[in-house]
Design an enzyme around this catalytic site. Structure first.
Site, PDB file in Angstrom:
ATOM      1  N   CYS A 266       6.151  -7.570 -47.967  1.00  0.00           N
ATOM      2  CA  CYS A 266       5.308  -7.135 -46.851  1.00  0.00           C
ATOM      3  C   CYS A 266       5.971  -5.966 -46.116  1.00  0.00           C
ATOM      4  CB  CYS A 266       5.011  -8.320 -45.942  1.00  0.00           C
ATOM      5  SG  CYS A 266       3.614  -8.050 -44.825  1.00  0.00           S
TER       6      CYS A 266
ATOM      7  N   HIS B 118       2.740 -11.993 -50.006  1.00  0.00           N
ATOM      8  CA  HIS B 118       3.813 -12.974 -49.785  1.00  0.00           C
ATOM      9  C   HIS B 118       3.893 -13.930 -50.975  1.00  0.00           C
ATOM     10  CE1 HIS B 118       4.851 -12.088 -45.545  1.00  0.00           C
ATOM     11  NE2 HIS B 118       3.613 -11.623 -45.514  1.00  0.00           N
TER      12      HIS B 118
ATOM     13  N   GLU C 140       6.218 -15.805 -51.926  1.00  0.00           N
ATOM     14  CA  GLU C 140       6.957 -17.041 -51.651  1.00  0.00           C
ATOM     15  C   GLU C 140       6.022 -18.207 -51.322  1.00  0.00           C
ATOM     16  OE1 GLU C 140       6.721 -14.924 -47.594  1.00  0.00           O
ATOM     17  OE2 GLU C 140       6.871 -14.393 -49.725  1.00  0.00           O
TER      18      GLU C 140
END
EC number: 6.3.4.2
Length: 547
Positions: free
Chosen positions: A380, A519, A521
């Site tokens: 990001c 993102h 993750e």
């Protein structure tokens, strides 16, 4: 129709209700049941989206664009069930819904009260999707006795009465403090917590007691007697070496069996825990270690980057190494040379964030990684800082920066290589935003598609050229600088399907340098590591062999 398990907490906060809920969900799955987990938070924010990471940790984002509590990340990581907007609610959202209905006249002029209107709204939320799964696990945030949590406790009390007998149970998580001077585990705080819970009409069926070690039979019997639960329903939740040991540990303690007994499900299906035994094996029998520097601005609270830390662990498990992540405040690099801090690391990760503070330090971290051939993952804002670094130091745009920083200062100081996104397409809908709009829920949120360039490093990593990932941001890299940057070796290897929004950049000729606007993750799991984190840790492992 689903059976409901309500998970409450007492004595102190941060005991691990979210982890216990997630582990229980995984154990029920291991026995062949379908599950969904939900979080009911008593705070008055409509959602965590505008809360500081220092206040509440990270914001977890769902595919359908909800900004939620970080516990939903635990739920997804342990069960693999994608969280939805209907899996998280706060007092703020509940009261907002009630007031909207009152303004519309839905209550036909009645006086609006906590009971029944607020509690009915909570019960409606709990009922959503109840026909879809075998078990619905609902975690109540905070601790029993918190004044703001009373409507939720009253709602679940009513809900259990509305349902047929035996369709709802209550699991209460407490603390058993250990007194070193007397060498005893003290049960009194748990007794008082259960007394408080029973005073509002809820009797726990299962007690989960956090402790440093096992619960002696004497204390277990005492808890069962004074808290009115069966001795086998007193479950020890001991401190663990890894959170991913929790499903196996809770199974050894009999938590899943206690739940099935409380629902009078017999004979109980046998669990298949092979998946979790493999996870434990990969954690506890690692064959090496890699060091990863996380250069961010919320380093004082590691929960601010919870999903990133867990995704790195998953990447380590995939590569059978332990990932030692160290948190470095990006502001340090605005005053000092980053080299002495970063030279000992095998990889560098720059996560997302908001605001200008620490961004020059993140840019210098990206520059160090590029110049020293250290594997770099920018997420990001971390991608945007890598693009600005390349624009300044490779493409000759010395004043490259972001509109975000100009908006914050009220001055025009930068050439806006990163600009405020004013409109985009979500599904078949055009979304428009202005700088002055309310902050909450106004970002590009949720899952969006991306198209990867054939032959790029990321296409190789994903093994595909069409992906979807979760986003949470307001600013985008401006593609009008694309040609200039690509001429310098910064390749735009992933784009939105309409070709307007950069999703992934990578540096050609570098061992591993990737920035992503989304993102990754948020979608990583211990038994299914995200491809980017898997390969990032692999690259770090290769670096560790060279130094």
């Amino acid at each position: 129709m689903a059976r409901f398990i309500f998970i409450t907490g007492g004595v102190v906060s941060s005991l691990g209700k979210g982890l216990a809920s997630a582990a229980l969900g995984a154990l029920l799955q291991a026995r062949g049941y379908s599950v969904r987990l939900r979080k009911l938070d008593p705070y008055l924010n409509v959602d965590p989206g505008t809360m500081s990471p220092f206040e509440h940790g990270e914001v977890f984002v769902t595919d359908d664009g909800a900004e939620t509590d970080l516990d939903l990340g635990h739920y997804e990581r342990f069960t693999g069930v994608a969280a939805r907007m209907t899996d998280s609610v706060s007092s703020g959202r509940i009261y907002s819904n009630v007031l909207e209905k009152e303004r519309r006249g839905d209550y036909l002029g009645k006086t609006i009260q906590v009971i029944p209107h607020v509690t009915d709204e909570i019960k409606d939320f709990i009922r959503t999707g109840e026909d879809e799964v075998d078990f619905m696990l609902c975690e109540i945030g905070g601790t029993v006795g918190d004044i703001e949590g009373l409507p939720f406790f009253e709602a679940i009390r009513q809900f259990s009465q509305d349902k047929p007998r035996g369709q709802c149970i209550f699991m209460h998580l407490t603390l058993l403090p250990y007194m070193k001077t007397s060498g005893e585990l003290k049960t009194k705080p748990t007794q008082h917590s259960v007394k408080e819970l029973r005073s509002i009409g809820i009797a726990p069926d299962i007690l989960v007691c956090r402790s440093e070690g096992p619960i002696p039979e004497k204390e277990r019997a005492k808890l069962a007697l004074f808290c009115n639960v069966r001795p086998e329903a007193v479950i020890a939740a001991q401190d663990l070496r890894s959170i991913y040991e929790a499903p196996l540990a809770y199974h050894r303690e009999g938590l899943d069996q206690a739940v099935l007994d409380a629902f009078q499900i017999a004979p109980a299906p046998k669990p298949n825990l092979d998946k979790w035994e493999d996870v434990a094996d990969r954690i506890f029998n690692a064959e090496g270690q890699v060091k990863v520097a996380i250069v961010g601005k919320y380093t004082q609270l590691e929960d601010a980057y919870k999903s990133i830390a867990e995704a790195l662990t998953h990447g380590g498990m995939a590569n059978r190494v332990t990932v030692k992540a160290e948190w470095i405040d990006a502001e340090i690099f605005e005053r000092e040379d980053p080299s002495p801090y970063l030279e000992g690391f095998h990889a560098i990760l720059v996560p997302g964030g908001f605001g200008e503070r620490g961004t020059e330090g993140k840019i210098r971290a990206a520059q160090f990684a590029r110049e020293h051939n250290v594997p770099y993952l920018g997420i990001c804002l971390g991608m945007q800082m890598a693009v600005i670094e390349a624009a300044r130091n490779l493409a000759g745009l010395a004043d490259a920066g972001s509109e975000e920083f100009d908006h914050e200062s009220g001055k025009k100081r930068f050439t806006p290589v990163v600009y405020h996104l004013k409109e985009w397409v979500q599904g078949n809908t055009k979304v428009e935003r202005r700088v002055g709009d309310d902050k909450g829920g106004t970002m590009r949120l949720g899952a969006y598609d991306a198209v990867l360039k054939q032959g790029s490093k990321v296409a190789e990593i994903y093994g595909a050229t069409a992906i979807d990932e979760r986003h949470r941001h307001r600013y985008e890299v401006d593609i009008k600088y694309r040609d200039k940057l690509e001429d310098c070796g910064l390749r735009f290897s992933g784009m939105s399907p309409d070709g307007r929004l950069p999703e992934i950049v990578e540096i050609t000729g570098h061992p591993w340098f990737i920035g992503v606007q989304f993102h990754p993750e948020l979608k990583s799991k211990p038994f299914a590591p995200h491809p980017l984190f898997d390969d990032f840790v692999r690259a770090a492992k290769e670096t560790s062999r060279l130094v």
